[in-house]
Scaffold this motif. Structure first.
Motif, short mmCIF file in Angstrom:
data_model
loop_
_atom_site.label_atom_id
_atom_site.label_comp_id
_atom_site.label_asym_id
_atom_site.label_seq_id
_atom_site.Cartn_x
_atom_site.Cartn_y
_atom_site.Cartn_z
N ILE A 189 0.83 -1.20 0.00
CA ILE A 189 0.00 0.00 0.00
C ILE A 189 0.87 1.25 0.00
CG2 ILE A 189 -1.84 1.22 1.22
CD1 ILE A 189 -2.71 -1.44 0.16
N ALA A 190 2.07 1.17 0.57
CA ALA A 190 2.96 2.32 0.66
C ALA A 190 3.63 2.66 -0.67
CB ALA A 190 4.03 2.08 1.74
N HIS A 191 3.36 1.90 -1.71
CA HIS A 191 3.99 2.15 -3.01
C HIS A 191 3.67 3.56 -3.52
CE1 HIS A 191 6.13 0.49 -6.46
NE2 HIS A 191 5.25 1.06 -7.25
N GLY A 192 2.46 4.02 -3.27
CA GLY A 192 2.11 5.38 -3.68
C GLY A 192 2.92 6.43 -2.96
N SER A 193 3.33 6.14 -1.72
CA SER A 193 4.16 7.08 -0.96
C SER A 193 5.55 7.19 -1.58
CB SER A 193 4.27 6.62 0.49
OG SER A 193 3.01 6.58 1.12
N PHE A 194 6.07 6.10 -2.12
CA PHE A 194 7.37 6.16 -2.80
C PHE A 194 7.27 7.02 -4.06
CE2 PHE A 194 7.73 1.65 -0.96
CZ PHE A 194 8.13 2.15 0.27
N VAL B 270 2.85 19.15 -7.16
CA VAL B 270 3.33 18.22 -6.14
C VAL B 270 2.87 18.72 -4.78
CG1 VAL B 270 5.35 17.10 -5.15
CG2 VAL B 270 5.34 17.72 -7.57
N GLN B 271 1.91 18.01 -4.18
CA GLN B 271 1.30 18.47 -2.94
C GLN B 271 0.84 17.27 -2.11
OE1 GLN B 271 -2.14 20.77 -4.00
NE2 GLN B 271 -2.78 19.30 -5.54
N PRO B 272 0.52 17.49 -0.84
CA PRO B 272 0.06 16.39 0.01
C PRO B 272 -1.17 15.70 -0.58
CG PRO B 272 0.61 18.29 1.35
CD PRO B 272 0.69 18.74 -0.07
N GLY B 273 -1.25 14.40 -0.37
CA GLY B 273 -2.36 13.63 -0.92
C GLY B 273 -2.09 13.06 -2.29
N LEU B 274 -0.90 13.34 -2.82
CA LEU B 274 -0.55 12.88 -4.16
C LEU B 274 -0.53 11.36 -4.27
CD1 LEU B 274 0.50 13.74 -7.00
CD2 LEU B 274 2.79 13.69 -6.04
N SER B 275 -0.14 10.70 -3.19
CA SER B 275 0.06 9.26 -3.24
C SER B 275 -1.25 8.47 -3.24
CB SER B 275 0.92 8.82 -2.05
OG SER B 275 0.31 9.21 -0.83
#
Length: 298
Positions: A37-42, A221-226
């Protein structure tokens, strides 16, 4: 005819960066059997790092071409820093446990990394405009397209070809394949399975960060992008079949074309067009289009 060409080019552009991200996701699942699930955070970390690196290049007044190098180096930096910490410091303790537990662990990691990005880069959006204007415009028929979009298509083809060649035509790729089929047998033959896991996870993180880095010039590029990225990436790998490179490519193309068609023909359906396509595919092939055949255990 012009509308069809526009839909095809827009869909191909969207599919290109999505394929790079989904390729990393399906590679990690294929080797480590983890739905990360953390792949979007990368992906988000790659985008933020690219914005930072490109900003440094701009302050040094270097040639514009160095911004591309900066984005590539940003993806490498994220992979080198984040992958060992995540795999060795967290995931390795949960190998062999229930898959649901691993999903919950990566989801917790996702929540933590969302806050970490805010602590490092703040809540204000970043814009990476320099690389986007480097390649000018391309005129096709009566439409004008940004040349940078076609660069993404080339990058996706190169990345997909390199990963496929590495897995199917190299010694290290054969070792990874052996670990995928049976970690126990591979270990008994002298293969360091933990090293293979680390390498595969590192490549997966790099691909996610690379997708984020080279998408940064096209977005804010902003928070919530992932959040949106991981959802769409899961749709791609589910359509194509978990663990399949070919499936990731076809799945990304299907998703990209479906979204482009909705944007140009039925704009109100953009948000759920991807999920309609996913549902239709799963109705016909619940295992995905290119699901690998599982070895029968005796």
């Amino acid at each position: 005819m012009e509308l069809a060409i526009t839909i095809f080019i827009d869909g191909l552009t969207y599919a290109s960066w999505l394929f790079i991200v989904a390729l990393g996701l399906t590679l990690v699942f294929g080797v480590l059997k983890i739905l990360n699930i953390a792949h979007g955070s990368f992906y988000a970390l790659g985008a933020y790092a690219a914005a930072t690196f490109v900003g440094w290049v701009a302050t040094m007044h270097w040639a514009p071409g160095w911004t591309l190098v900066a984005m590539f180096m940003a993806a490498i930096a994220i992979a080198v820093l984040v992958a060992p910490l995540t795999e060795k410091g967290l995931l390795r303790f949960f190998y062999g446990h229930d898959e649901v537990l691993l999903v919950l662990v990566t989801y917790a990691l996702f929540l933590c990394m969302e806050d970490i990005t805010k602590l490092i880069w703040g809540a204000n959006p970043y814009y990476v405009s320099e690389p986007y204007s480097m390649f000018g415009n391309v005129e096709i028929g009566n439409q004008i397209y940004v040349g940078y979009d076609f660069l993404l298509i080339v990058i996706a083809v190169v990345v997909g070809s390199v990963v496929w060649f590495g897995l199917n035509r190299t010694r290290q790729g054969k070792i990874v394949t052996a670990v995928i089929h049976s970690p126990e047998i591979a270990s008994s033959m002298g293969v360091k399975v933990s090293k293979v896991y680390m390498m595969a996870f590192g490549v997966g993180v790099f691909l996610a960060a690379l997708g984020g880095a080279f998408t940064a010039p096209m977005i804010s590029v902003q928070p919530g992008l992932s959040v949106g990225v991981i959802i769409v990436s899961f749709a791609v790998v589910i359509i194509g079949g978990l663990g399949s490179i070919e499936g990731a490519a076809i799945g990304a193309l299907i998703v990209g074309l479906a979204r482009a068609f909705a944007v140009h023909v039925v704009p109100v359906a953009e948000l759920f067009s991807i999920y309609v396509v996913m549902a239709l595919v799963l109705m016909v092939k619940p295992e995905g289009l290119f699901q690998r055949i599982q070895a029968r255990k005796i």
